[in-house]
Design a protein around this motif. Sequence first.
Motif, PDB file in Angstrom:
ATOM      1  N   LEU A  86      -1.011  -6.816  14.665  1.00  0.00           N
ATOM      2  CA  LEU A  86       0.354  -7.269  14.402  1.00  0.00           C
ATOM      3  C   LEU A  86       1.063  -6.378  13.384  1.00  0.00           C
ATOM      4  O   LEU A  86       2.269  -6.153  13.493  1.00  0.00           O
ATOM      5  CB  LEU A  86       0.383  -8.724  13.942  1.00  0.00           C
ATOM      6  N   GLY A  87       0.326  -5.849  12.421  1.00  0.00           N
ATOM      7  CA  GLY A  87       0.929  -4.904  11.474  1.00  0.00           C
ATOM      8  C   GLY A  87       1.497  -3.694  12.196  1.00  0.00           C
ATOM      9  O   GLY A  87       2.625  -3.256  11.930  1.00  0.00           O
ATOM     10  N   ILE A  88       0.737  -3.157  13.145  1.00  0.00           N
ATOM     11  CA  ILE A  88       1.186  -1.988  13.916  1.00  0.00           C
ATOM     12  C   ILE A  88       2.355  -2.356  14.826  1.00  0.00           C
ATOM     13  O   ILE A  88       3.337  -1.611  14.918  1.00  0.00           O
ATOM     14  CB  ILE A  88       0.012  -1.385  14.720  1.00  0.00           C
ATOM     15  N   ILE A  89       2.286  -3.503  15.483  1.00  0.00           N
ATOM     16  CA  ILE A  89       3.372  -3.922  16.386  1.00  0.00           C
ATOM     17  C   ILE A  89       4.679  -4.107  15.610  1.00  0.00           C
ATOM     18  O   ILE A  89       5.730  -3.608  16.029  1.00  0.00           O
ATOM     19  CB  ILE A  89       2.990  -5.216  17.144  1.00  0.00           C
ATOM     20  N   ILE A  90       4.625  -4.801  14.487  1.00  0.00           N
ATOM     21  CA  ILE A  90       5.850  -5.045  13.710  1.00  0.00           C
ATOM     22  C   ILE A  90       6.400  -3.731  13.173  1.00  0.00           C
ATOM     23  O   ILE A  90       7.607  -3.487  13.202  1.00  0.00           O
ATOM     24  CB  ILE A  90       5.603  -6.062  12.573  1.00  0.00           C
ATOM     25  N   SER A  91       5.530  -2.859  12.715  1.00  0.00           N
ATOM     26  CA  SER A  91       5.986  -1.550  12.243  1.00  0.00           C
ATOM     27  C   SER A  91       6.597  -0.742  13.384  1.00  0.00           C
ATOM     28  O   SER A  91       7.586  -0.016  13.194  1.00  0.00           O
ATOM     29  CB  SER A  91       4.823  -0.793  11.600  1.00  0.00           C
ATOM     30  N   GLY A  92       6.040  -0.867  14.577  1.00  0.00           N
ATOM     31  CA  GLY A  92       6.607  -0.199  15.753  1.00  0.00           C
ATOM     32  C   GLY A  92       8.000  -0.718  16.082  1.00  0.00           C
ATOM     33  O   GLY A  92       8.900   0.050  16.430  1.00  0.00           O
ATOM     34  N   ILE A  93       8.177  -2.023  15.962  1.00  0.00           N
ATOM     35  CA  ILE A  93       9.510  -2.608  16.177  1.00  0.00           C
ATOM     36  C   ILE A  93      10.472  -2.091  15.113  1.00  0.00           C
ATOM     37  O   ILE A  93      11.625  -1.750  15.418  1.00  0.00           O
ATOM     38  CB  ILE A  93       9.432  -4.153  16.166  1.00  0.00           C
ATOM     39  N   GLN A  94      10.007  -1.976  13.876  1.00  0.00           N
ATOM     40  CA  GLN A  94      10.855  -1.433  12.814  1.00  0.00           C
ATOM     41  C   GLN A  94      11.216   0.028  13.093  1.00  0.00           C
ATOM     42  O   GLN A  94      12.339   0.453  12.799  1.00  0.00           O
ATOM     43  CB  GLN A  94      10.163  -1.575  11.455  1.00  0.00           C
TER      44      GLN A  94
ATOM     45  N   VAL B 289      11.014   2.754   4.315  1.00  0.00           N
ATOM     46  CA  VAL B 289      10.047   3.570   5.039  1.00  0.00           C
ATOM     47  C   VAL B 289      10.767   4.377   6.118  1.00  0.00           C
ATOM     48  O   VAL B 289      11.666   3.862   6.774  1.00  0.00           O
ATOM     49  CB  VAL B 289       8.983   2.659   5.696  1.00  0.00           C
ATOM     50  N   ASP B 290      10.342   5.607   6.305  1.00  0.00           N
ATOM     51  CA  ASP B 290      10.845   6.434   7.399  1.00  0.00           C
ATOM     52  C   ASP B 290       9.991   6.104   8.632  1.00  0.00           C
ATOM     53  O   ASP B 290       9.117   6.865   9.041  1.00  0.00           O
ATOM     54  CB  ASP B 290      10.738   7.913   7.029  1.00  0.00           C
ATOM     55  N   TYR B 291      10.256   4.930   9.194  1.00  0.00           N
ATOM     56  CA  TYR B 291       9.410   4.371  10.249  1.00  0.00           C
ATOM     57  C   TYR B 291       9.152   5.302  11.428  1.00  0.00           C
ATOM     58  O   TYR B 291       8.007   5.381  11.895  1.00  0.00           O
ATOM     59  CB  TYR B 291       9.990   3.042  10.752  1.00  0.00           C
ATOM     60  N   PRO B 292      10.168   6.002  11.963  1.00  0.00           N
ATOM     61  CA  PRO B 292       9.886   6.810  13.149  1.00  0.00           C
ATOM     62  C   PRO B 292       8.768   7.834  12.951  1.00  0.00           C
ATOM     63  O   PRO B 292       8.089   8.190  13.908  1.00  0.00           O
ATOM     64  CB  PRO B 292      11.230   7.507  13.429  1.00  0.00           C
ATOM     65  N   HIS B 293       8.559   8.277  11.735  1.00  0.00           N
ATOM     66  CA  HIS B 293       7.562   9.325  11.498  1.00  0.00           C
ATOM     67  C   HIS B 293       6.185   8.790  11.118  1.00  0.00           C
ATOM     68  O   HIS B 293       5.189   9.497  11.304  1.00  0.00           O
ATOM     69  CB  HIS B 293       8.069  10.287  10.419  1.00  0.00           C
ATOM     70  N   ILE B 294       6.121   7.584  10.580  1.00  0.00           N
ATOM     71  CA  ILE B 294       4.813   7.115  10.085  1.00  0.00           C
ATOM     72  C   ILE B 294       4.450   5.711  10.546  1.00  0.00           C
ATOM     73  O   ILE B 294       3.481   5.136  10.055  1.00  0.00           O
ATOM     74  CB  ILE B 294       4.747   7.185   8.541  1.00  0.00           C
ATOM     75  N   TRP B 295       5.202   5.125  11.489  1.00  0.00           N
ATOM     76  CA  TRP B 295       4.996   3.726  11.805  1.00  0.00           C
ATOM     77  C   TRP B 295       3.576   3.338  12.203  1.00  0.00           C
ATOM     78  O   TRP B 295       3.105   2.288  11.774  1.00  0.00           O
ATOM     79  CB  TRP B 295       6.017   3.217  12.830  1.00  0.00           C
ATOM     80  N   PRO B 296       2.840   4.117  13.011  1.00  0.00           N
ATOM     81  CA  PRO B 296       1.495   3.634  13.362  1.00  0.00           C
ATOM     82  C   PRO B 296       0.573   3.557  12.145  1.00  0.00           C
ATOM     83  O   PRO B 296      -0.158   2.581  11.964  1.00  0.00           O
ATOM     84  CB  PRO B 296       0.973   4.652  14.373  1.00  0.00           C
ATOM     85  N   VAL B 297       0.629   4.579  11.300  1.00  0.00           N
ATOM     86  CA  VAL B 297      -0.229   4.595  10.103  1.00  0.00           C
ATOM     87  C   VAL B 297       0.240   3.537   9.111  1.00  0.00           C
ATOM     88  O   VAL B 297      -0.571   2.813   8.535  1.00  0.00           O
ATOM     89  CB  VAL B 297      -0.241   6.004   9.454  1.00  0.00           C
ATOM     90  N   PHE B 298       1.553   3.430   8.940  1.00  0.00           N
ATOM     91  CA  PHE B 298       2.091   2.415   8.035  1.00  0.00           C
ATOM     92  C   PHE B 298       1.692   1.019   8.505  1.00  0.00           C
ATOM     93  O   PHE B 298       1.234   0.187   7.720  1.00  0.00           O
ATOM     94  CB  PHE B 298       3.620   2.525   7.935  1.00  0.00           C
TER      95      PHE B 298
END
Length: 182
Positions: free
Chosen positions: A65-73, A88-97
Amino acid sequence: MTSLILQAFYLALPAYFANMAPVIFAKVGLLKSLARPIDNGRKLGSDYIFGSGKTWRGIISAVILGIIISGIQAWLFGWDFFRSISVVDYPHIWPVFGFLAGLGAILGDLFKSFLKRRVNIASGRPWPVFDQLDFIAGFFVFIYLLVRPSWHLMLIAAILTLILHPLTNLVAYILRIKKVWW
């Protein structure tokens, strides 16, 4: 101030969902094969290391769920409003974040459970303040590897969590998603 509150809430969303993930996945019946206690029933002294409620399904579901929500962000980052409240610069680090957010949140909760057993608080019993701040503290420890939020933002997120956590638990109890109101 409103902007900081929105930023703190938006930043913490993956942690909030990761914290709810074990209950949601258990209620829906997902990942049943992983519903085994992490400590395998082992004890440290006379108490269980974590307790039967801390399972591999809980850890995996929190990370998912952390990865899914970050992906939506990351997807929402394309809209000006969401970009303006993003720390957060989500497009560049979302899976790791998302991975670090989910893992940090659930390990924060796991660490608190370990401490609860050491101070003789039974599994499932409330431990005010610690029950609310455990996952958000773990979240900030882990994401600090990637993102350096200001102490103001972390403090606001902690205060928001102290307010939102009991409210969401009460709603989950009323909806019969959780067995206890805390």
